[in-house]
Design an enzyme around this catalytic site. Sequence first.
Site, short mmCIF file in Angstrom:
data_model
loop_
_atom_site.label_atom_id
_atom_site.label_comp_id
_atom_site.label_asym_id
_atom_site.label_seq_id
_atom_site.Cartn_x
_atom_site.Cartn_y
_atom_site.Cartn_z
N ASP A 42 0.83 -1.21 0.00
CA ASP A 42 0.00 0.00 0.00
C ASP A 42 0.86 1.26 0.00
O ASP A 42 0.53 2.25 0.64
CB ASP A 42 -0.91 -0.02 1.23
CG ASP A 42 -2.00 1.06 1.18
OD1 ASP A 42 -2.35 1.48 0.07
OD2 ASP A 42 -2.48 1.48 2.25
N CYS A 75 -20.62 -13.06 -3.49
CA CYS A 75 -21.52 -12.08 -2.88
C CYS A 75 -22.99 -12.39 -3.17
O CYS A 75 -23.87 -12.08 -2.35
CB CYS A 75 -21.19 -10.67 -3.39
SG CYS A 75 -19.70 -9.96 -2.67
N CYS A 91 -26.68 -10.65 -1.97
CA CYS A 91 -26.53 -9.91 -0.70
C CYS A 91 -26.21 -8.44 -0.95
O CYS A 91 -25.37 -8.11 -1.78
CB CYS A 91 -25.42 -10.55 0.13
SG CYS A 91 -25.12 -9.72 1.71
N CYS A 108 -23.83 -4.75 2.90
CA CYS A 108 -22.84 -3.68 3.01
C CYS A 108 -23.38 -2.37 2.45
O CYS A 108 -23.15 -1.29 3.01
CB CYS A 108 -21.54 -4.06 2.31
SG CYS A 108 -21.69 -4.42 0.54
N CYS A 142 -24.21 1.12 4.92
CA CYS A 142 -23.31 2.27 4.81
C CYS A 142 -24.08 3.56 5.12
O CYS A 142 -24.98 3.95 4.38
CB CYS A 142 -22.71 2.36 3.41
SG CYS A 142 -21.55 3.74 3.22
N CYS A 163 -16.86 8.15 2.01
CA CYS A 163 -16.53 7.06 2.93
C CYS A 163 -16.03 7.62 4.26
O CYS A 163 -15.23 8.56 4.30
CB CYS A 163 -15.45 6.18 2.29
SG CYS A 163 -14.91 4.81 3.34
N CYS A 182 -13.30 3.06 9.47
CA CYS A 182 -14.67 2.55 9.62
C CYS A 182 -14.69 1.08 9.24
O CYS A 182 -14.07 0.69 8.26
CB CYS A 182 -15.62 3.35 8.73
SG CYS A 182 -17.33 2.75 8.77
N CYS A 205 -19.05 -1.81 6.85
CA CYS A 205 -19.36 -2.73 5.75
C CYS A 205 -18.71 -4.09 5.94
O CYS A 205 -19.14 -5.08 5.34
CB CYS A 205 -18.98 -2.11 4.40
SG CYS A 205 -17.21 -1.87 4.15
N CYS A 264 -20.91 -7.93 6.86
CA CYS A 264 -20.68 -8.88 5.76
C CYS A 264 -20.74 -10.33 6.26
O CYS A 264 -19.96 -10.70 7.14
CB CYS A 264 -19.33 -8.60 5.11
SG CYS A 264 -18.93 -9.75 3.77
#
Length: 310
Positions: free
Chosen positions: A133, A187, A190, A193, A197, A213, A240, A243, A247
Site C-alpha cells: 500500500d 456475494c 446480498c 454492506c 453504509c 466514505c 470505519c 461494511c 458482511c
Amino acid sequence: MSSSIEKNTQRIKSKAYELGFEAVGIARAEFLNHEARKLEAWLNQNLHGEMAYMANHFDLRTDPSKLVPGAKSVISLSFNYFTEKKQTDTSAPKISKYAYGKDYHKVIRKKLKLLLRFIQDEIGEVDGRAFVDSAPVMERVWAQKSGVGWIGKNTLMLTKGKGSYFFLAELILDLELVPDGPVKDYCGSCTKCIDACPTDAIYAPYQMDASKCISYLTIELKDQIPASFKNKMEGWMYGCDICQEVCPINARAKHHNEPAFEPKNELLSKSSEEWEEITEEIFDKLFEGSAVKRTKFHGLKRNIQFLKKN
C-alpha cells in the site's frame, strides 16, 4: 511449463505461508487495459475526493513493467489482522481494527523483504520490488487476478471462508512462475454492506464514492468534515468497519497470529471522556508506531470534536 518453474512457484508459496501470510496467489505481469479504463472513468467523476495521489503515476498503476523492468509475475499476498477484541466503552469514539496495533506497512514490508531475499538467495538473480500500500499498484485487481479472493460489493477484497480483514501486499518479479486463476464471486444477491453504509459511499454494487466514505473523511480529508455528514459518522473517529461488520463472509473471520497487531490495553479501555480530553503527549505515546499517526493529533481531535458536536 518446466518443472523448475513449478518448483520455484511452490517454494515461494511455502516460504510465504511460513512467514505468516494467509493467502498467496500469482498472476502474469501484464498491462491492465480494462482496469485502466475503469480507473480513468472513476477519477474523471472525482470519486477519489482529495486523494490527488490516486491520479498520479497512472502509467505505473496499470503497467507493472514500469515498476520492475521485464516483469513477468505479480505475487499477491494477504495478511490477517482480525481481532475479536473491542473497545470497552461502547459510547467511546471508535477506531478501525486495522489500526489497533503497529503500523502494518512496517510489519508486512519486513516480511516481504525476507521473502524477496529468500527468492534471490534460493533461486538466483531475480529482480523484484515489494509493495505494501505504498506505491501505485492496483492491489485489489492483482489479488483478484491471482485468486486471493474476489472484489466484493463494498469494493474490498473478500476470501471465501475467511472474510475481508486482511492487508494486501505484492511482489513484482522478473521471474516466470505458474499463474493462478481468479475465483468465483460469492456475494450473490446480498446487499448488506450497501444497506448498512450510513453515508451512501457504496452507492451501487461494486461502486464506491470514496469522498463519502467515513474512512476517507476521518483520515484522508484535511479540511473540516462537511456538515452534511452530521449524525452519519456512527461514532467512528479513525477509519470505519461497518461494511465489514455486516458482511456474512466475515462470520468466519479468525483472530490473527501477529503479536505486532495486538492493541494496547490503554487504547481499548479509554472512556469517551478520556478520548475527548486526549492531549498531544498522550496521543504520541499511545499511537507510537501506529497507522493512526497518519491523521496526526489535530486530525484526530477534529474527528472527536465533530462526533461530540453532532
